[in-house]
Motif scaffolding. Structure first.
Motif, PDB file in Angstrom:
ATOM      1  N   ALA A 117      -2.795   6.310  -3.954  1.00 25.16           N
ATOM      2  CA  ALA A 117      -1.390   5.969  -3.738  1.00 25.16           C
ATOM      3  C   ALA A 117      -0.999   4.802  -4.640  1.00 25.16           C
ATOM      4  O   ALA A 117      -1.743   3.819  -4.766  1.00 25.16           O
ATOM      5  N   ASP A 118       0.182   4.908  -5.269  1.00 27.45           N
ATOM      6  CA  ASP A 118       0.640   3.858  -6.181  1.00 27.45           C
ATOM      7  C   ASP A 118       0.707   2.500  -5.496  1.00 27.45           C
ATOM      8  O   ASP A 118       0.405   1.470  -6.116  1.00 27.45           O
ATOM      9  N   GLU A 119       1.115   2.498  -4.226  1.00 30.54           N
ATOM     10  CA  GLU A 119       1.260   1.207  -3.548  1.00 30.54           C
ATOM     11  C   GLU A 119      -0.064   0.505  -3.294  1.00 30.54           C
ATOM     12  O   GLU A 119      -0.103  -0.676  -2.982  1.00 30.54           O
ATOM     13  N   TRP A 120      -1.169   1.251  -3.436  1.00 35.05           N
ATOM     14  CA  TRP A 120      -2.491   0.654  -3.282  1.00 35.05           C
ATOM     15  C   TRP A 120      -3.139   0.296  -4.618  1.00 35.05           C
ATOM     16  O   TRP A 120      -4.210  -0.326  -4.642  1.00 35.05           O
ATOM     17  N   THR A 121      -2.530   0.664  -5.726  1.00 34.29           N
ATOM     18  CA  THR A 121      -3.133   0.388  -7.031  1.00 34.29           C
ATOM     19  C   THR A 121      -3.272  -1.119  -7.252  1.00 34.29           C
ATOM     20  O   THR A 121      -2.286  -1.859  -7.163  1.00 34.29           O
ATOM     21  N   GLU A 158      -5.559   5.549   1.679  1.00 31.93           N
ATOM     22  CA  GLU A 158      -5.552   6.360   0.463  1.00 31.93           C
ATOM     23  C   GLU A 158      -6.996   6.718   0.158  1.00 31.93           C
ATOM     24  O   GLU A 158      -7.930   6.264   0.821  1.00 31.93           O
ATOM     25  N   LYS A 178      -4.554  -3.222  -5.365  1.00 32.37           N
ATOM     26  CA  LYS A 178      -4.474  -4.019  -4.146  1.00 32.37           C
ATOM     27  C   LYS A 178      -5.862  -4.172  -3.529  1.00 32.37           C
ATOM     28  O   LYS A 178      -6.589  -3.201  -3.334  1.00 32.37           O
ATOM     29  N   THR A 219      -4.110  -8.744   2.167  1.00 36.69           N
ATOM     30  CA  THR A 219      -4.223  -8.014   0.902  1.00 36.69           C
ATOM     31  C   THR A 219      -3.666  -8.881  -0.221  1.00 36.69           C
ATOM     32  O   THR A 219      -2.824  -9.752  -0.007  1.00 36.69           O
TER      33      THR A 219
END
Length: 512
Positions: free
Chosen positions: A483-487, A469, A489, A500
């Protein structure tokens, strides 16, 4: 044996020594002389909410917004609240900040701050003035060991007990200490374009990695938008404070390049400004800083003025060609809120540490504040007697000395791990510069300098490859949005591999 061995002599290391009692034996190791550090080059200032119209809460909100939703909220609150109190105390003790005609601190404006809260000393010489002050305060209480290169950290029974060094004569010896503190600064010299001191070569990351410590957020590198650039060569930093005083960015046709990009224009977050300028340069459309209208520029920014004039360019009458360069590393050695790393008796403070307060993009002038605040917090911890379990290391995987030219490595970092990254470019870099754990004590002083650079570069590239991202100082052309999935993280790295975890953001709702 020393009580405390501090590796690095910038703001964080000196503030730690200043905050410790005189009864402790303290050694400060530096690769070169005490003034060869990023702190001494710091033209900007220190952010603190001292004005009656400002507050720590507002400072915290500005910080979190700049970090691209990747900050550790609890520690941001510590930074801004404890930072205000600390700065007020240092001012009362005689730290000489610039004042107005009424004797009150003269507060400047910098990017992404909603209030004027930047304190300066000596105009654009804040870092140098801070160094002078702290060196004077610690003159009688520390043993200074300049021109000492640290080869490797000593780990006994899972705890850090000292450091192998090479002195000015090339002699190797072990410096033993009850506590070892990494305050080695940044990584700017891994790149061919940088604002950083020559000693900012990622040594602390390499030392910690080979010792088995956990590192995090390594992909987040901040590139300063305005490095004075002539004939493709970096010729010194032009502080963001110049834009804070009204300087603006134009292309070769005189068109303002930030006008339709961001509502804050030149004072937008640094990652945005840096990418816009770099994009213009890649189109063969050079970008210039127009500061000609700033009243008394030579008095407000004496060192910038003198540097530009030394190259035959007058900021009073000419446009200043600027291009982004590596400036600050948000990631580093993972620490808690008192500077402890994953290895007992090993600590990290300042730019080499990852406290989480800078997230994916540091807010301007928070770095000196972080160095001061977390150094003082660590000083309180070191006066306690806390025993923790040790770290277990894998067997060493040694290899022949890394054969690579420094220039080649810097160019590859700039091209493939720089402002604009791609998966293919990062993969190529990782393949060209594979990483192994080395027995660092076996190498010469000259070899170890290259190994530290190599290790830090490889670690940053791998983390940048893993984060698919764009966020803050990390921009992937093949993944151009967050990307939301990386927020929240965090990518952790150690000799055991990578993993992670979610950053602790339990206090998010308290920051309004």
């Amino acid at each position: 044996m020393f009580d405390i061995c501090i590796i690095g002599g910038g703001v964080a290391g000196l503030m730690l020594a200043h905050s410790l009692p005189a009864s402790m034996s303290i050694a400060i190791l530096t690769k070169e002389n005490p003034f060869t550090s990023n702190t001494a080059l710091a033209q900007g200032g220190i952010a603190a909410s001292l004005a009656p119209y400002d507050s720590p809460e507002t400072h915290a909100v500005d910080t979190i917004l700049a970090t691209a939703d990747h900050a550790h909220y609890t520690r941001v609150e510590l930074l801004v609240h404890e930072g205000k109190v600390l700065i007020e105390r240092l001012m009362a003790q005689g730290l000489p900040f610039d004042a107005n005609s009424h004797g009150l601190p003269e507060l400047g404006q910098e990017a992404a701050h909603t209030q004027r809260r930047i304190l300066h000393a000596g105009g654009d010489q804040t870092g140098k003035m801070l160094m002078h002050y702290l060196l004077e305060q610690t003159q009688e209480k520390v043993t200074r060991l300049p021109f000492h290169t640290v080869l490797q950290l000593q780990i006994d029974d899972g705890q850090c007990t000292g450091a192998f060094v090479s002195d000015s004569n090339g002699h190797k010896h072990l410096i033993k200490a009850r506590h070892v503190v990494l305050a080695t600064g940044g990584i700017g010299q891994l790149y061919s374009q940088t604002s950083n001191s020559p000693v900012a070569t990622g040594d602390g990351l390499s030392l910690a990695y080979h010792a088995g410590a956990i590192l995090e957020d390594l992909e987040f590198v901040q590139f300063h938008p305005t490095i004075f650039t002539l004939n493709g060569k970096s010729c010194g930093l032009i502080s963001e404070a110049v834009r804070g005083e009204g300087a603006f960015l134009v292309n070769q046709d005189g068109i303002r390049v930030m006008k339709d990009v961001h509502p804050l224009m030149e004072l937008a977050p640094r990652d945005i400004v840096a990418r816009v300028i770099e994009w213009h340069w890649q189109k063969n459309d050079p970008v210039y800083l127009d500061a000609r209208h700033i009243h008394r520029f030579d008095k407000k920014f004496p060192s910038i003025y003198a540097n530009c004039m030394s190259y035959g360019v007058s900021p009073l009458h000419e446009l200043l060609p600027v291009r982004p360069g590596a400036h600050f590393h948000m990631g580093g050695i993972q620490t808690n809120d008192i500077g402890e790393t994953s290895i007992p008796q090993l600590y990290a403070i300042g730019e080499v540490a990852s406290t989480g307060v800078h997230g994916a993009n540091r807010l301007a002038s928070n770095s000196l504040l972080e160095g001061l605040v977390f150094a003082e917090r660590l000083a309180k911890r070191l006066q306690e007697n806390v025993i923790r379990s040790g770290v277990q290391l894998d067997e060493e995987v040694d290899c022949s000395f890394i054969q690579v030219s420094l220039t080649t490595m810097q160019l590859r970092m700039t091209e493939q791990v720089g402002i604009i990254r791609t998966g293919n470019g990062l993969a190529d870099f990782i393949q060209e510069f594979p990483l192994s754990r080395l027995d660092l004590a076996n190498y010469t002083k000259e070899e170890i300098q290259l190994i530290h650079r190599y290790t830090a570069s490889s670690l940053i590239a791998k983390s940048a490859f893993l984060r698919t991202e764009s966020r803050g100082g990390h921009y992937r052309h093949d993944y151009p949005t967050s990307a939301d999935e990386w927020t929240g993280k965090v990518i952790e790295r150690s000799i055991q591999g990578e993993s992670t975890r979610l950053r602790e953001i339990e206090s998010k709702e308290t920051v309004k």
